[in-house]
Write a protein that holds these residues in place. Structure first.
Motif, short mmCIF file in Angstrom:
data_model
loop_
_atom_site.label_atom_id
_atom_site.label_comp_id
_atom_site.label_asym_id
_atom_site.label_seq_id
_atom_site.Cartn_x
_atom_site.Cartn_y
_atom_site.Cartn_z
N SER A 1 -45.17 -25.13 -56.85
CA SER A 1 -44.37 -24.09 -57.48
C SER A 1 -44.03 -23.01 -56.46
N PRO A 2 -42.97 -22.22 -56.70
CA PRO A 2 -42.63 -21.15 -55.75
C PRO A 2 -43.77 -20.17 -55.50
N GLN A 3 -44.58 -19.91 -56.53
CA GLN A 3 -45.70 -18.98 -56.35
C GLN A 3 -46.78 -19.58 -55.46
N ALA A 4 -47.07 -20.86 -55.64
CA ALA A 4 -48.12 -21.51 -54.85
C ALA A 4 -47.67 -21.84 -53.44
N TRP A 5 -46.36 -22.03 -53.23
CA TRP A 5 -45.87 -22.41 -51.91
C TRP A 5 -46.14 -21.32 -50.89
N ASN A 6 -45.83 -20.08 -51.23
CA ASN A 6 -46.13 -18.94 -50.37
C ASN A 6 -46.21 -17.70 -51.24
N SER A 7 -47.43 -17.27 -51.52
CA SER A 7 -47.62 -16.15 -52.44
C SER A 7 -47.05 -14.85 -51.88
N GLY A 8 -47.09 -14.68 -50.55
CA GLY A 8 -46.55 -13.45 -49.96
C GLY A 8 -45.05 -13.33 -50.18
N ILE A 9 -44.31 -14.41 -49.91
CA ILE A 9 -42.86 -14.40 -50.14
C ILE A 9 -42.57 -14.25 -51.62
N PHE A 10 -43.34 -14.94 -52.46
CA PHE A 10 -43.13 -14.88 -53.90
C PHE A 10 -43.27 -13.45 -54.42
N ASN A 11 -44.32 -12.75 -54.01
CA ASN A 11 -44.53 -11.38 -54.46
C ASN A 11 -43.43 -10.45 -53.96
N MET A 12 -42.97 -10.67 -52.73
CA MET A 12 -41.89 -9.85 -52.19
C MET A 12 -40.60 -10.05 -52.98
N LEU B 1 -38.58 -7.30 -55.23
CA LEU B 1 -37.17 -6.98 -55.01
C LEU B 1 -36.35 -7.19 -56.27
N SER B 2 -36.63 -8.27 -56.99
CA SER B 2 -35.88 -8.57 -58.20
C SER B 2 -36.07 -7.51 -59.27
N GLU B 3 -37.29 -7.04 -59.41
CA GLU B 3 -37.59 -6.10 -60.50
C GLU B 3 -37.28 -4.65 -60.15
N THR B 4 -37.30 -4.31 -58.87
CA THR B 4 -37.08 -2.90 -58.50
C THR B 4 -35.66 -2.62 -58.01
N VAL B 5 -35.01 -3.62 -57.42
CA VAL B 5 -33.68 -3.41 -56.84
C VAL B 5 -32.59 -4.04 -57.70
N ILE B 6 -32.78 -5.30 -58.07
CA ILE B 6 -31.73 -6.03 -58.78
C ILE B 6 -31.71 -5.72 -60.27
N LEU B 7 -32.88 -5.53 -60.87
CA LEU B 7 -32.93 -5.30 -62.32
C LEU B 7 -32.14 -4.06 -62.76
N PRO B 8 -32.23 -2.90 -62.07
CA PRO B 8 -31.38 -1.76 -62.49
C PRO B 8 -29.88 -2.06 -62.43
N ILE B 9 -29.46 -2.81 -61.41
CA ILE B 9 -28.06 -3.20 -61.33
C ILE B 9 -27.69 -4.10 -62.50
N ALA B 10 -28.60 -5.00 -62.85
CA ALA B 10 -28.36 -5.88 -63.99
C ALA B 10 -28.25 -5.08 -65.29
N GLY B 11 -29.01 -3.99 -65.40
CA GLY B 11 -28.91 -3.14 -66.59
C GLY B 11 -27.53 -2.52 -66.72
N VAL B 12 -26.96 -2.08 -65.61
CA VAL B 12 -25.61 -1.49 -65.64
C VAL B 12 -24.58 -2.57 -66.02
N ILE B 13 -24.73 -3.76 -65.45
CA ILE B 13 -23.82 -4.85 -65.77
C ILE B 13 -23.94 -5.24 -67.24
N LEU B 14 -25.16 -5.26 -67.74
CA LEU B 14 -25.37 -5.59 -69.15
C LEU B 14 -24.69 -4.57 -70.06
N ALA B 15 -24.82 -3.29 -69.72
CA ALA B 15 -24.17 -2.25 -70.52
C ALA B 15 -22.66 -2.43 -70.51
N PHE B 16 -22.09 -2.74 -69.36
CA PHE B 16 -20.65 -2.96 -69.26
C PHE B 16 -20.21 -4.17 -70.08
#
Length: 289
Positions: free
Chosen positions: A45-56, A60-75
């Motif tokens: 699985s992606p988590q087991a393959w490299n936990s360091g990359i997975f956590n990074m 990134l997805s939850e702190t950087v991309i998710l707010p942008i997705a919220g704006v797109i969802l509102a639009f």
């Protein structure tokens, strides 16, 4: 003069035989190692393959991309509401139920976006479970053993003339270089797939935000299809390796040493070609028709 010529021939033959044996010794070891490692790589699985990359990537997805997705969802959902209202010429024709449906759809869209990471990882968990079950059923011995394919190789080489030995030396040298190239190709396929998975999952909230939109919904649906294609590409890779295992175990012992070596190489080239094709094949299977 005949004695001198015979001595030179014997000396050249010894050099060529030792060179061929050196070239063929461990010729397929690196390929065998990489092919045997394929089932472990694609079954992780992606988590087991490299936990360091997975956590990074998750961060990134939850702190950087998710707010942008919220704006797109509102639009997207605001545009959906405007279109619902504009579909009718008279506000009297609008039923109250359409607003409740819009509220329900918006709530579902918010739920999808806030749980995007769990949904994406769930897709790969399902795919990896299928791969794990398949690898335990169809994977066989994938190693190519020249000692069994070509018994008494050195004795058979000694009986050959200098001309065929010289040609066989060049062939063994070329096959050795090709095997290293194929080893790199197998490495790139396995590792490239995992890096592609990390890249695709990093931006998951943005396409998922459009999932329930009437006009924009195709983006999210296509993204979900690409996730399934990436996940089940591993299953196609396992099937390719299983076919390869059957082929290499049925290599006939041939009196022609050159033909046996090229047969082994041909199977390995075929494996690499089919591994490259699994990505496009998986995407075509999950593409919209």
């Amino acid at each position: 003069m005949n004695f001198l010529w015979t001595s030179i021939q014997e000396w050249l033959k010894e050099i060529l035989v030792s060179g061929i044996m050196s070239n063929l010794s461990g010729l397929f070891d690196s390929v065998n190692e990489k092919v045997a490692d394929i089932s472990g790589q694609v079954g992780t699985s992606p988590q087991a393959w490299n936990s360091g990359i997975f956590n990074m990537i998750e961060n990134l997805s939850e702190t950087v991309i998710l707010p942008i997705a919220g704006v797109i969802l509102a639009f997207v959902m605001t545009l959906e509401l405007v279109q619902i209202i504009m579909d009718k010429n008279n506000f009297n024709d609008i039923e109250t139920a359409v607003f409740f449906r819009w509220i329900f759809k918006t709530a579902c869209a918010i739920l999808i976006v806030t749980n995007t990471w769990n949904i994406v990882m769930g897709v790969f968990d399902v795919a990896q479970q299928v791969v794990g079950q398949a690898s335990g059923v169809i994977i066989g011995d994938t190693s190519i053993d020249l000692a069994s394919v070509l018994p008494d190789l050195e004795a058979r080489l000694t009986e050959m003339d200098i001309g065929p030995l010289f040609g066989l030396w060049f062939q063994s040298l070329f096959v050795g270089i090709t095997m290293w190239a194929l080893t790199i190709c197998i490495f790139l396929i396995c590792y490239g797939r995992m890096i592609e998975i990390y890249l695709v999952t990093s931006i998951a909230p943005i396409p998922m935000a459009t999932m329930l939109g009437k006009e924009w919904g195709g983006m999210g649906q296509n993204y979900l299809r690409s996730l399934f294609a990436l996940g089940f590409q591993a299953f196609l890779i396992i099937v390719c390796v299983a076919i390869y295992a059957v082929l290499v175990q049925n290599i006939a012992v041939d009196t022609d040493i050159s033909a046996a070596i090229w047969t082994c190489m041909g199977y390995t080239v075929l494996l690499c070609f089919t591994l490259f094709k699994t990505g496009s094949l998986a995407k075509s299977l999950f593409a919209a028709h």
